[in-house]
Design an enzyme around this catalytic site. Sequence first.
Site, PDB file in Angstrom:
ATOM      1  N   LYS A  14      -7.810 -36.006  -5.533  1.00  0.00           N
ATOM      2  CA  LYS A  14      -9.207 -35.791  -5.956  1.00  0.00           C
ATOM      3  C   LYS A  14      -9.305 -35.643  -7.470  1.00  0.00           C
ATOM      4  CE  LYS A  14      -9.920 -31.922  -3.577  1.00  0.00           C
ATOM      5  NZ  LYS A  14      -8.744 -31.662  -2.742  1.00  0.00           N
ATOM      6  N   ARG A  89     -16.879 -27.802   0.878  1.00  0.00           N
ATOM      7  CA  ARG A  89     -15.644 -27.581   1.622  1.00  0.00           C
ATOM      8  C   ARG A  89     -15.893 -27.061   3.023  1.00  0.00           C
ATOM      9  NH1 ARG A  89     -11.945 -27.214  -2.635  1.00  0.00           N
ATOM     10  NH2 ARG A  89      -9.790 -27.104  -2.004  1.00  0.00           N
ATOM     11  N   ARG A 128       4.347 -30.558  -7.876  1.00  0.00           N
ATOM     12  CA  ARG A 128       3.317 -30.654  -8.926  1.00  0.00           C
ATOM     13  C   ARG A 128       3.478 -29.615 -10.030  1.00  0.00           C
ATOM     14  NH1 ARG A 128      -2.936 -30.786  -7.300  1.00  0.00           N
ATOM     15  NH2 ARG A 128      -2.517 -28.698  -6.518  1.00  0.00           N
ATOM     16  N   ARG A 161       0.856 -24.226 -10.461  1.00  0.00           N
ATOM     17  CA  ARG A 161      -0.243 -23.379  -9.998  1.00  0.00           C
ATOM     18  C   ARG A 161       0.279 -22.309  -9.049  1.00  0.00           C
ATOM     19  NH1 ARG A 161      -5.043 -27.292  -7.977  1.00  0.00           N
ATOM     20  NH2 ARG A 161      -4.991 -25.889  -6.195  1.00  0.00           N
ATOM     21  N   ARG A 172      -3.607 -23.595   3.073  1.00  0.00           N
ATOM     22  CA  ARG A 172      -4.678 -24.438   2.528  1.00  0.00           C
ATOM     23  C   ARG A 172      -4.924 -25.633   3.435  1.00  0.00           C
ATOM     24  NH1 ARG A 172      -2.089 -25.380  -3.160  1.00  0.00           N
ATOM     25  NH2 ARG A 172      -3.623 -27.010  -3.522  1.00  0.00           N
TER      26      ARG A 172
HETATM   27  P1  ATP Z   1      -5.784 -30.042  -5.013  1.00  0.00           P
HETATM   28  O1  ATP Z   1      -6.330 -29.531  -6.304  1.00  0.00           O
HETATM   29  O2  ATP Z   1      -4.356 -30.245  -5.031  1.00  0.00           O
HETATM   30  O3  ATP Z   1      -6.508 -31.239  -4.492  1.00  0.00           O
HETATM   31  P2  ATP Z   1      -7.023 -28.077  -3.421  1.00  0.00           P
HETATM   32  O4  ATP Z   1      -8.092 -28.962  -2.944  1.00  0.00           O
HETATM   33  O5  ATP Z   1      -6.450 -27.127  -2.412  1.00  0.00           O
HETATM   34  O6  ATP Z   1      -5.855 -28.906  -3.934  1.00  0.00           O
HETATM   35  P3  ATP Z   1      -8.700 -26.847  -5.479  1.00  0.00           P
HETATM   36  O7  ATP Z   1      -9.835 -27.738  -5.121  1.00  0.00           O
HETATM   37  O8  ATP Z   1      -8.351 -26.701  -6.888  1.00  0.00           O
HETATM   38  O9  ATP Z   1      -7.370 -27.227  -4.710  1.00  0.00           O
HETATM   39  O10 ATP Z   1      -9.038 -25.394  -4.873  1.00  0.00           O
HETATM   40  C1  ATP Z   1      -8.143 -24.306  -5.006  1.00  0.00           C
HETATM   41  C2  ATP Z   1      -8.683 -23.126  -4.246  1.00  0.00           C
HETATM   42  O11 ATP Z   1      -9.960 -22.719  -4.790  1.00  0.00           O
HETATM   43  C3  ATP Z   1      -8.975 -23.377  -2.767  1.00  0.00           C
HETATM   44  O12 ATP Z   1      -7.826 -23.226  -1.969  1.00  0.00           O
HETATM   45  C4  ATP Z   1     -10.037 -22.314  -2.485  1.00  0.00           C
HETATM   46  O13 ATP Z   1      -9.461 -21.031  -2.333  1.00  0.00           O
HETATM   47  C5  ATP Z   1     -10.840 -22.288  -3.772  1.00  0.00           C
HETATM   48  N1  ATP Z   1     -12.003 -23.225  -3.716  1.00  0.00           N
HETATM   49  C6  ATP Z   1     -12.169 -24.357  -4.429  1.00  0.00           C
HETATM   50  N2  ATP Z   1     -13.336 -24.967  -4.125  1.00  0.00           N
HETATM   51  C7  ATP Z   1     -13.928 -24.189  -3.186  1.00  0.00           C
HETATM   52  C8  ATP Z   1     -15.132 -24.289  -2.436  1.00  0.00           C
HETATM   53  N3  ATP Z   1     -15.960 -25.321  -2.576  1.00  0.00           N
HETATM   54  N4  ATP Z   1     -15.404 -23.296  -1.549  1.00  0.00           N
HETATM   55  C9  ATP Z   1     -14.573 -22.258  -1.380  1.00  0.00           C
HETATM   56  N5  ATP Z   1     -13.414 -22.114  -2.022  1.00  0.00           N
HETATM   57  C10 ATP Z   1     -13.074 -23.065  -2.925  1.00  0.00           C
HETATM   58 MG    MG Z   2      -7.667 -30.486  -7.521  1.00  0.00          MG
END
Ligand code: ATP
Ligand code: MG
Length: 220
Positions: A14, A89, A128, A161, A172
């Site tokens: 993403k 999400r 990563r 991270r 996750r």
């Molecule tokens: P990556 O960045 O590798 O794609 P990811 O999708 O798990 O992985 P991030 O999108 O950076 O990582 O999110 C990290 C954390 O932040 C999530 O595990 C969650 O705890 C929180 N988070 C991020 N976006 C949301 C959201 N829309 N609603 C609730 N929590 C969120």
């Molecule tokens: Mg990301």
Amino acid sequence: MKNIIFIAPPAAGKGTFAQMLKDKYSIPHISTGDLLRKEIKDETEIGLQVKSVIDAGKLVSDEIVFNLLIKRLKETDCDQGFILDGFPRNEAQAIELEKISSEINREIKYVIFLDVSKEVAAQRILGRVSCPNCSEVYNLYTSNFKEDGKCNKCSTPLVRRDDDNEETFNKRYDTYLEQTKPVIDYYKNKGLLFVIDSNSNDKELKLQQIEAIINEENND
Ligand code: ATP
Ligand code: MG
């Protein structure tokens, strides 16, 4: 207007593709994960509240995330389009986004699902590392380094991270299956969903596929 959402399991790409589109089309990349990590880094009240939730691989409350997001979406640099990475999400977030985005004239046009297996995602997450200075992302297993442990662009020592460990990754991923996957059907039913196979490491091919989607209609 190119208003795009990337939806995917952790580490599907993403952030990588959002960043590429940002540079190419000059539209902002909005990552709710990055917005939350900034709160943690700045040690704000929100940051203190969300740190343990993120480290446990769970979702931060809809209210906190939505407040951060809406403030960002209203900024004028989103007038010509924006890329959402990591939001919505869960279904409640998708419904809330739909309500507010039409009010502020930011309706979603494309939802791109980056499909990736759990095995590939795990390998990407566990390898990563990124540069805290210029944000460049690397993988310990697949990237070539000029100097071990340092950024090829600016020589800053690379960091991992806090939530990129095996235990939090598994959590996750479960959270994704339980809460985020249903959002894919939500957008499919609205006719907004496009699927990209993100298992290969061929970034150029995937970028071409994504661009074909977002350029397919008139050039607005
Ligand atoms: P990556 O960045 O590798 O794609 P990811 O999708 O798990 O992985 P991030 O999108 O950076 O990582 O999110 C990290 C954390 O932040 C999530 O595990 C969650 O705890 C929180 N988070 C991020 N976006 C949301 C959201 N829309 N609603 C609730 N929590 C969120
Ligand atoms: Mg990301």
